[in-house]
Design an enzyme around this catalytic site. Structure first.
Site, PDB file in Angstrom:
ATOM      1  N   GLU A   1       0.775  -1.244   0.000  1.00 35.59           N
ATOM      2  CA  GLU A   1       0.000   0.000   0.000  1.00 35.59           C
ATOM      3  C   GLU A   1       0.811   1.301   0.000  1.00 35.59           C
ATOM      4  O   GLU A   1       0.695   2.113   0.930  1.00 35.59           O
ATOM      5  CB  GLU A   1      -0.984  -0.010   1.172  1.00 35.59           C
ATOM      6  CG  GLU A   1      -2.055  -1.066   0.995  1.00 35.59           C
ATOM      7  CD  GLU A   1      -3.187  -0.968   1.995  1.00 35.59           C
ATOM      8  OE1 GLU A   1      -3.056  -0.264   3.012  1.00 35.59           O
ATOM      9  OE2 GLU A   1      -4.230  -1.614   1.750  1.00 35.59           O
TER      10      GLU A   1
ATOM     11  N   GLU B   1      -5.535  -7.908  -0.838  1.00 33.62           N
ATOM     12  CA  GLU B   1      -6.230  -7.507   0.389  1.00 33.62           C
ATOM     13  C   GLU B   1      -7.659  -7.122   0.057  1.00 33.62           C
ATOM     14  O   GLU B   1      -7.903  -6.210  -0.732  1.00 33.62           O
ATOM     15  CB  GLU B   1      -5.567  -6.296   1.071  1.00 33.62           C
ATOM     16  CG  GLU B   1      -4.543  -6.629   2.116  1.00 33.62           C
ATOM     17  CD  GLU B   1      -4.178  -5.422   2.965  1.00 33.62           C
ATOM     18  OE1 GLU B   1      -5.083  -4.640   3.337  1.00 33.62           O
ATOM     19  OE2 GLU B   1      -2.988  -5.254   3.246  1.00 33.62           O
TER      20      GLU B   1
END
Length: 351
Positions: free
Chosen positions: A170, A280
């Site tokens: 991320e 995710e």
């Protein structure tokens, strides 16, 4: 005759880096969950409090992550696990240094427990493109320092064909996406110097958003290639949650992300002959999340020519009773019981 997935991989030049193709009528290739704990203490600023790491291994005083993975494979048909870890943890806070024998050794116990299940295992440096608040290649660690840790990890696991290299968790608020692509390229080049065939996951900006990928990070990441000029095994890494602000912090879900994210992403991937893995996704153990996550997963399964799979967040060292997005199974005697969301949407077969 080649299946649709095999044909798509052949166009992308990635067949040799992936397992046997799955016919699109049976869904995506990979289904699994994250086994978190070694990333605990690592914040979105890339700072890492090593004392908060919670190895998800009973042998190290934590929960039985090895048993969780064995259950997920045997009872739920899962075949991939993502193993997040802090960059500082691996190096014992020594940027540019060698893998720390103690800490990297503990993490390797989790990796080996994963490999022992027969599943694919994603090594995920969970630092948000940062080291102590400074962005890789843009005022923080140099690309050489970033490439160095990946060179060491790739060397360590080069012989393991089921290891997947997840370059970075991320990245967010990265000011120059082209410079970030240069950092990703440095890692890819370092990995490929010793590990020629394993999959490598390419992360974009905007928290690796599946929705933002086609227009923001994707064009820059498409330029990342192997040293031989090919794109073999280079997979676009995406995340997407289903709650009101896409943060993955709420127990209720409000969208399946199909029209806003995954349908446009599928079109973009096909146009560029590339594939993605959603590493995710998830939600609370609630009726709304069962509704929307199951719908999202159904779309991925129906578009498995471009989506390799999905990995839920999260099992491992989280508390199954207090963590909002827990996918931690509970054990009673020798029997494991899945969370309601895993049972309803993520598991590939009934446990």
């Amino acid at each position: 005759m080649l299946s649709t997935l095999t044909a798509a991989l052949a166009m992308a030049g990635a067949v040799s880096a992936l397992p046997a193709a799955r016919d699109t009528t049976t869904g995506v290739q990979f289904v699994g969950t994250n086994i978190a704990g070694f990333d605990f203490g690592c914040s979105i600023t890339g700072q890492d409090n090593l004392t908060q790491a919670t190895p998800p291994l009973s042998a190290l005083g934590g929960p039985d992550g090895a048993g969780q993975m064995q259950h997920f494979v045997k009872d739920d048909g899962m075949n991939i696990f993502r193993l997040p870890v802090g960059w500082q943890y691996l190096l014992n806070n020594n940027l540019g240094g060698k893998l720390d024998a103690t800490n990297a050794g503990k993490y390797d116990q989790l990796v080996q427990a994963c490999l022992a299940t027969g599943a694919y295992c994603i090594i995920d440096i969970h630092n948000y493109a940062r080291w102590n608040g400074q962005i890789i290649g843009q005022g923080g660690p140099t690309n050489d320092q970033f490439a160095n840790v990946w060179s060491q990890l790739a060397t360590k696991y080069a012989a393991q064909e089921k290891i997947v290299f997840g370059i970075m968790n991320e990245p967010h608020d990265v000011p120059d996406i082209d410079k970030w692509a240069d950092s990703v390229q440095a890692a890819v080049t370092a990995i490929r110097a010793v590990a020629a065939k394993q999959m490598i996951l390419l992360p974009g900006n905007d928290w690796t958003s599946a929705q933002q990928m086609p227009t923001k990070s994707g064009p820059a990441l498409l330029k990342v290639k192997n040293p031989d000029g090919s794109f073999d095994g280079l997979i676009i890494d995406v995340h997407k949650y289903l709650d009101s602000d896409n943060s993955g912090t709420h127990t209720e879900c409000v969208t399946d992300n199909i029209s806003t994210a995954f349908s446009p992403l599928a079109t973009w991937l096909r146009a560029n002959k590339r594939q993605a893995l959603n590493t995710e996704t998830g939600g609370g153990n609630t009726a709304s999340c069962q509704k929307y996550l199951c719908s999202q997963i159904d779309f991925l399964n129906k578009n498995s020519d471009v989506f390799l799979g999905y990995v839920g967040w999260s099992a491992g060292a989280f508390s199954p009773t207090t963590y909002e997005l827990s996918e931690v199974p509970t054990k009673n005697g020798n029997a494991w019981t899945d969370s309601s969301l895993v049972k309803a949407c993520i598991a590939r077969k009934s446990s």
